[in-house]
Structure formats: structure tokens, C-alpha cells
Scaffold this motif. Sequence first.
Motif, short mmCIF file in Angstrom:
data_model
loop_
_atom_site.label_atom_id
_atom_site.label_comp_id
_atom_site.label_asym_id
_atom_site.label_seq_id
_atom_site.Cartn_x
_atom_site.Cartn_y
_atom_site.Cartn_z
N UNK A 1 1.13 -1.70 0.04
CA UNK A 1 -0.25 -0.28 0.29
C UNK A 1 1.16 1.20 0.09
N UNK A 2 1.87 1.73 0.42
CA UNK A 2 2.81 2.27 0.78
C UNK A 2 3.32 2.41 -0.64
N UNK A 3 4.12 1.56 -0.88
CA UNK A 3 5.21 2.13 -2.05
C UNK A 3 4.34 1.57 -3.28
N UNK A 4 3.26 0.69 -3.47
CA UNK A 4 3.43 0.73 -5.21
C UNK A 4 1.93 1.85 -5.18
N UNK A 5 1.41 2.67 -3.47
CA UNK A 5 0.22 3.50 -3.66
C UNK A 5 0.86 4.41 -4.03
N UNK A 6 1.70 4.91 -3.05
CA UNK A 6 2.37 6.30 -3.59
C UNK A 6 3.46 6.32 -5.23
N UNK A 7 3.41 5.58 -6.54
CA UNK A 7 3.51 4.73 -7.12
C UNK A 7 2.43 5.79 -8.05
N UNK A 8 0.91 5.03 -7.72
CA UNK A 8 0.25 5.09 -8.40
C UNK A 8 -0.39 6.55 -7.92
N UNK A 9 -0.50 7.81 -6.98
CA UNK A 9 -1.36 8.87 -6.37
C UNK A 9 -0.08 9.67 -7.31
N UNK A 10 0.95 9.61 -7.77
CA UNK A 10 2.14 10.24 -8.02
C UNK A 10 1.69 9.85 -9.84
N UNK A 11 1.42 8.69 -10.22
CA UNK A 11 1.27 8.47 -11.94
C UNK A 11 0.09 9.27 -12.13
N UNK A 12 -0.73 9.31 -11.16
CA UNK A 12 -2.44 9.34 -11.68
C UNK A 12 -2.47 10.82 -11.55
N UNK A 13 -1.53 11.69 -10.61
CA UNK A 13 -2.03 13.21 -9.91
C UNK A 13 -0.58 13.80 -11.06
N UNK A 14 0.19 12.97 -11.45
CA UNK A 14 1.14 13.87 -12.80
C UNK A 14 -0.07 14.06 -14.26
N UNK A 15 -0.48 12.41 -14.24
CA UNK A 15 -1.14 12.71 -15.59
C UNK A 15 -2.11 13.44 -15.79
N UNK A 16 -2.86 13.07 -14.49
CA UNK A 16 -4.44 13.68 -14.50
C UNK A 16 -5.01 15.54 -14.37
N UNK A 17 -3.11 16.19 -13.65
CA UNK A 17 -2.16 18.00 -13.95
C UNK A 17 -1.84 18.20 -14.98
N UNK A 18 -1.61 16.82 -16.37
CA UNK A 18 -1.37 17.15 -17.31
C UNK A 18 -2.30 17.81 -18.21
N UNK A 19 -3.57 16.50 -18.36
CA UNK A 19 -4.32 16.18 -18.97
C UNK A 19 -6.24 16.75 -18.54
#
Length: 133
Positions: free
Chosen positions: A99-117
Motif C-alpha cells: 500500500x505504501x510503495x505501490x500506493x505512492x507510485x499510483x497516486x504520483x502517476x495519476x496526479x502527474x497525468x491528471x495535472x497535465x491532461x
Amino acid sequence: MITFLFRTVMYLASAGLGLIVADLALEGFRIQWNQWWGFVICIVIFAILQSVLSPWIAKLADRYAPVLLGGIGIFSTLIALIVVVLLPIGGLRITDAAGWILGSVIVWLITALGSVLLPLIFLKREAKERRGR
């Protein structure tokens, strides 16, 4: 001022979306929906922390460990998640290492994509509406 507010709303939306996707994808990453107000506060605090931590950590990494510059976003996401989970407001719980490791990656990825898209989607829609008038 309107642009700042628009970008803030888009960043909050992408942060919330990232947390929801992590909740749906990971067993150890749980949003406490019965405390919805806590989750809303978590989104706001997470977004503020992420906005403050990213430049600060980038500055530290640039000075002391330039090799780490590529992982700044994930690292600042992890720190923001730690702070949000430790706050006594409820709303978000992470219970295992995945949850900590994959959660950080998922949240980072979605936030980065969402901030652009998300701004592109809404600005494109707004441009079409203006052309239609």
C-alpha cells in the motif's frame, strides 16, 4: 487569478482521483468513506504538501544527490501520504508495504497525468464552446 484557481481545482481533482484509484487497486490502501469530510481534508492537505515538498526536495536532491532528481515526485508523494495518514482526521489508512510503495507510485502517476491532461480536456472544451458562440 482565475488561472491559478483553475489549476488549483485541477490539481485537487487529480490528487483525489489518484487516491481513489489507489484505493480501488490496492488492498492495503483504504479510503474511509464513512468519514468523507476526513477524505476531503486529506486531499487538500495532500495537495498542499505535494506542492510544497516537491520543490524543496528537488533543491535538496540537486545539492546533495543529483542522481535522485528523477524520483522527486514519488518521494514527495510518499512523504505527503505519510503525513496525511498520521493526521488524526481520518479519511485515509495505509496498512501494508504494498500500500505504501505501490500506493505512492499510483497516486504520483495519476496526479502527474491528471495535472497535465485535465486542464487540456477542460480548456479544449472551453475553446470549442467559445468557437461555437
